[in-house]
Design a protein around this motif. Structure first.
Motif, PDB file in Angstrom:
ATOM      1  N   ASP A  65       6.529   2.381  13.824  1.00 40.74           N
ATOM      2  CA  ASP A  65       5.610   3.045  12.899  1.00 40.74           C
ATOM      3  C   ASP A  65       5.525   2.280  11.581  1.00 40.74           C
ATOM      4  OD1 ASP A  65       5.041   5.048  14.698  1.00 40.74           O
ATOM      5  OD2 ASP A  65       6.425   6.508  13.804  1.00 40.74           O
ATOM      6  N   GLY A  66       6.684   1.815  11.113  1.00 48.44           N
ATOM      7  CA  GLY A  66       6.703   1.058   9.868  1.00 48.44           C
ATOM      8  C   GLY A  66       5.950  -0.258   9.991  1.00 48.44           C
ATOM      9  N   LEU A  67       6.149  -0.967  11.094  1.00 46.64           N
ATOM     10  CA  LEU A  67       5.460  -2.234  11.302  1.00 46.64           C
ATOM     11  C   LEU A  67       3.954  -2.029  11.441  1.00 46.64           C
ATOM     12  CD1 LEU A  67       7.958  -3.929  13.788  1.00 46.64           C
ATOM     13  CD2 LEU A  67       7.602  -4.498  11.368  1.00 46.64           C
ATOM     14  N   ARG A  68       3.548  -0.979  12.132  1.00 45.20           N
ATOM     15  CA  ARG A  68       2.118  -0.684  12.263  1.00 45.20           C
ATOM     16  C   ARG A  68       1.487  -0.402  10.911  1.00 45.20           C
ATOM     17  NH1 ARG A  68       2.818   2.863  17.776  1.00 45.20           N
ATOM     18  NH2 ARG A  68       2.329   1.168  19.245  1.00 45.20           N
ATOM     19  N   PHE A  69       2.176   0.387  10.082  1.00 49.82           N
ATOM     20  CA  PHE A  69       1.643   0.668   8.749  1.00 49.82           C
ATOM     21  C   PHE A  69       1.472  -0.625   7.962  1.00 49.82           C
ATOM     22  CE2 PHE A  69       1.992   1.510   4.245  1.00 49.82           C
ATOM     23  CZ  PHE A  69       1.086   2.550   4.074  1.00 49.82           C
TER      24      PHE A  69
ATOM     25  N   LYS B 224      -3.192   3.971   2.346  1.00 55.93           N
ATOM     26  CA  LYS B 224      -3.795   4.610   3.513  1.00 55.93           C
ATOM     27  C   LYS B 224      -2.950   5.766   4.010  1.00 55.93           C
ATOM     28  CE  LYS B 224      -1.783   1.419   6.960  1.00 55.93           C
ATOM     29  NZ  LYS B 224      -2.082   0.533   8.103  1.00 55.93           N
ATOM     30  N   MET B 225      -3.637   6.682   4.692  1.00 55.05           N
ATOM     31  CA  MET B 225      -2.948   7.809   5.299  1.00 55.05           C
ATOM     32  C   MET B 225      -2.214   7.347   6.533  1.00 55.05           C
ATOM     33  SD  MET B 225      -5.863  10.794   5.004  1.00 55.05           S
ATOM     34  CE  MET B 225      -4.935  11.810   6.155  1.00 55.05           C
ATOM     35  N   PHE B 226      -1.091   7.993   6.795  1.00 53.45           N
ATOM     36  CA  PHE B 226      -0.338   7.662   8.010  1.00 53.45           C
ATOM     37  C   PHE B 226       0.402   8.912   8.456  1.00 53.45           C
ATOM     38  CE2 PHE B 226       2.958   5.826  10.662  1.00 53.45           C
ATOM     39  CZ  PHE B 226       2.282   4.820  11.328  1.00 53.45           C
ATOM     40  N   ASN B 227       0.167   9.289   9.672  1.00 53.94           N
ATOM     41  CA  ASN B 227       0.828  10.491  10.200  1.00 53.94           C
ATOM     42  C   ASN B 227       2.187  10.124  10.751  1.00 53.94           C
ATOM     43  OD1 ASN B 227      -1.359  12.246   9.678  1.00 53.94           O
ATOM     44  ND2 ASN B 227      -2.406  11.520  11.516  1.00 53.94           N
ATOM     45  N   TYR B 228       3.198  10.391   9.952  1.00 53.72           N
ATOM     46  CA  TYR B 228       4.569  10.161  10.388  1.00 53.72           C
ATOM     47  C   TYR B 228       5.212  11.507  10.649  1.00 53.72           C
ATOM     48  CZ  TYR B 228       9.599   9.711  10.025  1.00 53.72           C
ATOM     49  OH  TYR B 228      10.936   9.826  10.249  1.00 53.72           O
TER      50      TYR B 228
ATOM     51  N   ILE C  39       3.150 -11.694   5.591  1.00 52.84           N
ATOM     52  CA  ILE C  39       2.765 -10.887   4.432  1.00 52.84           C
ATOM     53  C   ILE C  39       1.250 -10.770   4.314  1.00 52.84           C
ATOM     54  CG2 ILE C  39       2.729 -12.791   2.772  1.00 52.84           C
ATOM     55  CD1 ILE C  39       4.241  -9.299   2.098  1.00 52.84           C
ATOM     56  N   ASP C  40       0.501 -11.756   4.878  1.00 51.79           N
ATOM     57  CA  ASP C  40      -0.960 -11.729   4.781  1.00 51.79           C
ATOM     58  C   ASP C  40      -1.570 -10.589   5.595  1.00 51.79           C
ATOM     59  OD1 ASP C  40      -0.913 -13.951   3.136  1.00 51.79           O
ATOM     60  OD2 ASP C  40      -1.169 -15.368   4.793  1.00 51.79           O
ATOM     61  N   TYR C  41      -0.813 -10.037   6.538  1.00 50.81           N
ATOM     62  CA  TYR C  41      -1.334  -8.942   7.360  1.00 50.81           C
ATOM     63  C   TYR C  41      -1.182  -7.573   6.686  1.00 50.81           C
ATOM     64  CZ  TYR C  41      -1.173 -12.310  11.261  1.00 50.81           C
ATOM     65  OH  TYR C  41      -1.353 -13.392  12.085  1.00 50.81           O
ATOM     66  N   VAL C  42      -0.426  -7.523   5.620  1.00 55.26           N
ATOM     67  CA  VAL C  42      -0.184  -6.231   4.957  1.00 55.26           C
ATOM     68  C   VAL C  42      -1.488  -5.733   4.343  1.00 55.26           C
ATOM     69  CG1 VAL C  42       1.054  -5.065   3.087  1.00 55.26           C
ATOM     70  CG2 VAL C  42       2.225  -6.771   4.498  1.00 55.26           C
ATOM     71  N   PRO C  43      -1.868  -4.485   4.596  1.00 60.41           N
ATOM     72  CA  PRO C  43      -3.113  -3.938   4.035  1.00 60.41           C
ATOM     73  C   PRO C  43      -3.108  -3.990   2.511  1.00 60.41           C
ATOM     74  CG  PRO C  43      -2.242  -2.491   5.741  1.00 60.41           C
ATOM     75  CD  PRO C  43      -1.177  -3.513   5.465  1.00 60.41           C
TER      76      PRO C  43
ATOM     77  N   PRO D  97       0.843  -1.203   0.000  1.00 53.76           N
ATOM     78  CA  PRO D  97       0.000   0.000   0.000  1.00 53.76           C
ATOM     79  C   PRO D  97       0.875   1.248   0.000  1.00 53.76           C
ATOM     80  CG  PRO D  97       0.046  -1.011   2.185  1.00 53.76           C
ATOM     81  CD  PRO D  97       0.714  -1.979   1.245  1.00 53.76           C
ATOM     82  N   LEU D  98       0.389   2.293  -0.650  1.00 51.61           N
ATOM     83  CA  LEU D  98       1.114   3.558  -0.669  1.00 51.61           C
ATOM     84  C   LEU D  98       0.804   4.350   0.592  1.00 51.61           C
ATOM     85  CD1 LEU D  98       0.495   4.662  -4.371  1.00 51.61           C
ATOM     86  CD2 LEU D  98       2.451   3.401  -3.429  1.00 51.61           C
ATOM     87  N   VAL D  99       1.796   5.067   1.068  1.00 47.17           N
ATOM     88  CA  VAL D  99       1.591   5.975   2.187  1.00 47.17           C
ATOM     89  C   VAL D  99       1.033   7.283   1.616  1.00 47.17           C
ATOM     90  CG1 VAL D  99       2.640   7.153   4.148  1.00 47.17           C
ATOM     91  CG2 VAL D  99       3.555   4.935   3.381  1.00 47.17           C
TER      92      VAL D  99
END
Length: 294
Positions: free
Chosen positions: A250-254, A289-293, A281-285, A220-222
């Protein structure tokens, strides 16, 4: 099959959070399979390069603990190989010269090239001001992405003869990336979803050259607050290295991955090792999505 992944940044700017996500995910996917992780600097477009960016990217990866397993490949050092394969394609009449202007193509339906020059038998110009296009004999209308599932494109898009060398005499991305991924033995390509539209073109080139296809994983794109892709072109802020542990989390959460409860007590290297052992890899959205970094 031994798993080989790669991260292939262009030196057009420093690493931002979006490119960090690609680096981290490609690294974890390779290492979770006890595979190799390679780094390639895609420096094929000198006008877009930022002085010192390549060195800064590599230094940043080292500070993050993302260590590559083999020698860095620089595309600028592989021009002879691209030209060799390009010459073969032209000689075999699998590619041809094209002098069509961008303005002409912009006025065509859906801005898709109509293969106008395919039978014009143009010769190379003295000033090398013509493009070279691949004759599309292996149109691919769909492929399986290992994150987003089946991806389909129209017949019109699949049959377009696409550029493999540009009018400005630079090698096109779609040619160089296929040659280099094959050269480096890459088996799994983990990259951003912005490259989904060109994947069928690259697959068709693999088939034409008779090379083994890799597996594709499009992340997914940030997105920023305006729902635009976080990118160097959009002046994305470079990542900060003053708190690598927080950046890693933050990276793992995304990426939808689990986080250890006591992560604040772990070193960045311990976090990375934990992430490798828990990577899924199955958990990757499946969607951007937006992500406030910060």
């Amino acid at each position: 099959m031994h798993s080989i992944g790669r991260f292939a940044p262009s030196p057009s700017g420093l690493l931002h959070f979006g490119s960090f996500i690609t680096a981290l995910a490609s690294y974890l996917q390779a290492k979770a399979k006890q595979g190799e992780w390679l780094v390639r600097i895609e420096d094929l477009d000198p006008p877009r390069e930022v002085a010192g960016a390549a060195k800064h990217i590599l230094t940043t990866l080292e500070k993050l603990g993302l260590h590559w397993d083999k020698e860095i490949v620089y595309q600028s050092a592989r021009l002879d190989e691209y030209q060799h394969i390009l010459d073969q394609l032209v000689q075999q009449k699998r590619a041809y010269y094209c002098d069509c202007s961008r303005q002409r193509i912009q006025h065509l339906p859906h801005h898709l090239y109509d293969n106008h020059c395919q039978n014009r038998h143009l010769k190379p110009s003295v000033d090398n001001s013509m493009a070279i296009r691949l004759k599309q004999n292996h149109p691919i209308c769909h492929f399986i992405d290992n994150i987003r599932g089946r991806q389909n494109i129209t017949q019109a898009v699949a049959r377009e003869d696409f550029t493999i060398k540009r009018k400005d005499n630079l090698f096109a991305y779609n040619l160089a990336v296929v040659i280099d991924d094959h050269y480096q033995g890459v088996t799994e390509i983990v990259r951003g979803a912005d490259l989904l539209p060109v994947t069928t073109k690259q697959i068709s080139l693999y088939l034409l050259l008779g090379w083994q296809l890799p597996s594709y994983y499009h992340l997914p794109l940030v997105l920023d607050q305006n729902h635009n892709k976080l990118s160097k072109q959009n002046h994305a802020t470079p990542i900060k290295l003053d708190n690598i542990g927080q950046l890693m989390v933050d990276g793992l959460r995304f990426l939808g991955q689990p986080i250890p409860e006591d992560w604040q007590d772990a070193t960045p290297q311990q976090l990375l090792m934990w992430a490798i052992s828990h990577w899924n890899i199955d958990y990757v959205p499946k969607y951007d999505k937006m992500f406030n970094y910060e």
